[in-house]
Design an enzyme around this catalytic site. Structure first.
Site, mmCIF file in Angstrom:
data_model
loop_
_atom_site.group_PDB
_atom_site.id
_atom_site.type_symbol
_atom_site.label_atom_id
_atom_site.label_comp_id
_atom_site.label_asym_id
_atom_site.label_seq_id
_atom_site.Cartn_x
_atom_site.Cartn_y
_atom_site.Cartn_z
ATOM 1 N N SER A 102 -24.119 35.403 -16.917
ATOM 2 C CA SER A 102 -25.551 35.352 -17.201
ATOM 3 C C SER A 102 -25.777 34.300 -18.267
ATOM 4 O O SER A 102 -25.314 33.410 -18.311
ATOM 5 C CB SER A 102 -26.454 36.831 -17.223
ATOM 6 O OG SER A 102 -27.625 36.667 -17.463
ATOM 7 N N ASP A 249 -31.451 33.808 -13.067
ATOM 8 C CA ASP A 249 -32.257 35.268 -12.379
ATOM 9 C C ASP A 249 -33.514 35.173 -13.573
ATOM 10 O O ASP A 249 -34.162 36.191 -12.900
ATOM 11 C CB ASP A 249 -31.345 36.353 -12.306
ATOM 12 C CG ASP A 249 -30.816 36.735 -13.508
ATOM 13 O OD1 ASP A 249 -30.698 36.010 -14.679
ATOM 14 O OD2 ASP A 249 -30.126 37.982 -13.451
HETATM 15 MG MG MG Z 1 -29.281 36.065 -15.924
#
Ligand code: MG
Length: 450
Positions: A102, A249
């Protein structure tokens, strides 16, 4: 044999297995994780994807080898955002594995498992994988029974098309927005600019070259890491500034004047324009009261949870909620999928800007005003000790124990909780002004550190 009463050493944190390649994530260990995934999910095929990190290939190869050795096939989706593989898993009803850390610095990487409905894997399934790894109780097939690998290069196109179906593209196209987007060398280098171009936006990209060392900026989309985007927005030539984290995301915004927009204010905006009476919204206790106020005005129902995207998305599924999200720009729109989704969030903001025919700053200006301040400090002792000190000395009027300690004080509220992934305490505060929120945080930092 797997005994479900046993508990193995925990490998999965709140967002997959994270670690340093060749230290924690050695080829041997990653292959064992792959073997365990294939053993636990004796299914026909598992989809795989990765972000732009350099170590991604090494970890991928090992995990893939492990999966194939159990007789399960691998579908190679290539380099793509986490929500794009989640969308593929949901649409095709397959499990998925993405190699990503991430927003963490480039020296880290991770392995994250995705359920067949596109959501983060359930804890009980992660525990099954952990137990198989610990006991090396792997399914092994003969050479001729090994899994096969196929490629599916259209996952990003499907994902973009899925998002377009949710909004009203004609409105956005008519508005011909000028958008500056900083994908931060991360996984959205192709998907988000393509989505924007398809919506007739005039697009200027920053750092849209995939670079696993994140050379251009830190992959956490915080204002201090977005200087170039903010400077570009200050030229007044753009309607919207957009930035993603490493695996896309999450999505944060900069308004047309170059002001960074806190994640819970963009969430509040989406809640304001996409809910009606009876709609359900889910957010953790760390979010601004702005979301609560907007829900109350629309007659929407707000459900508050512990912090963590998987908790928010699971609660959304249980409650049949429409919108969920966190203050860090991780927003979930249930009509698309029950996971944080950077490009979907961007499309919703464009959709409402087109519909309302207002600048982003004007739309934000109509929201209830609260100031938030957040920081993190090192956790040098047991959390329980710090917790006791805060409880004894903060003098709270009311305490919410949903996650860590949320203390209601005269000037506002302050939340302190240990991180699920690092040895730090995160502290959030809300008050009427930024200075007051900051002093609430400082008050708790002082107690925690003494
Ligand atoms: Mg992320």
């Amino acid at each position: 044999m797997i005994n479900n009463d046993q508990k193995a050493k925990r490998l999965f944190g709140t967002n997959g297995i994270r670690g340093v390649p060749n230290e924690d994530l050695t080829p041997e260990f990653c292959a064992h994780v792959g073997q365990a995934i294939g053993t636990v999910f004796q299914t026909k095929s598992i989809a795989m994807g990765r972000d732009t990190r350099v170590s991604g290939e090494m970890i991928w190869s090992a995990v893939e080898s492990g999966i194939l050795s159990t007789g399960v096939n691998v579908i190679d989706l290539g380099m793509l955002p986490t929500p794009a593989i989640q969308y593929y898993c949901k649409v095709h009803g397959v499990y998925g594995v993405i190699i990503t850390a991430s927003h963490n610095p480039p020296r880290f990487n991770g392995i994250k498992c995705i359920d067949r409905d596109g959501t983060e894997m359930r804890r009980e399934d992660e525990e099954k994988i952990e137990l198989v790894v610990e006991q090396s109780d792997f399914k092994k097939v003969t050479g001729k029974e090994c899994g096969l690998k196929t490629s599916y290069p259209s996952a990003v196109d499907d994902y973009i098309e899925g998002i377009r179906k949710i909004i009203t593209p004609e409105n956005v196209k008519k508005a011909a927005f000028r958008v500056a987007i900083d994908t931060g060398n991360g996984a959205a280098f192709r998907s988000s600019p393509e989505l924007l171009t398809g919506l007739n936006c005039r697009v200027v990209t920053l750092n849209a070259n995939p670079d696993g060392n994140f050379t251009s900026r830190n992959s956490e989309p915080k204002p201090e890491n977005l200087g170039d985007l903010i400077a570009l927005m200050k030229t007044g030539r753009f309607d919207l500034g957009v930035a993603h984290d490493g695996d896309a995301d999450r999505c944060v915004f900069v308004d047309e004047n170059g002001n960074f927009v806190d994640g819970d204010r963009s969430l509040a905006l989406i809640v304001k324009y996409f809910t009606s009476r009876g709609s359900k919204v889910v957010t953790p206790v760390s979010s601004s009261d702005c979301i609560e106020d907007v829900c109350a005005k629309n007659g929407a129902i707000l459900v508050k949870t512990k912090i963590g995207a998987p908790i928010v998305s699971r609660t959304m599924i249980r409650e049949k909620a429409l919108i969920g999200g966190e203050e860090n720009g991780g927003i979930i729109y249930g009509r698309h999928q029950y996971c944080r989704d950077g490009a979907m969030t961007m499309a919703l903001i464009l959709d409402l800007m087109a519909r309302e025919k207002k600048k982003l700053s004007a739309l934000l200006g109509d929201l209830p005003q609260y100031s938030m301040y957040k920081t993190s400090i090192e956790l040098k002792e047991e959390w329980n000790e710090v917790r006791k000190r805060i409880l004894n000395r903060a003098g709270a009027e009311e305490i919410d124990f949903t996650d860590g300690l949320k203390l209601y004080l005269r000037e506002g509220w302050v939340l302190a909780r240990p991180s699920g992934t690092e040895p730090i305490i995160r502290i959030f505060a809300q008050s009427s002004t930024q200075e007051k929120a900051k002093s609430l945080v400082e008050f708790i930092v002082e107690i925690a550190a003494s």
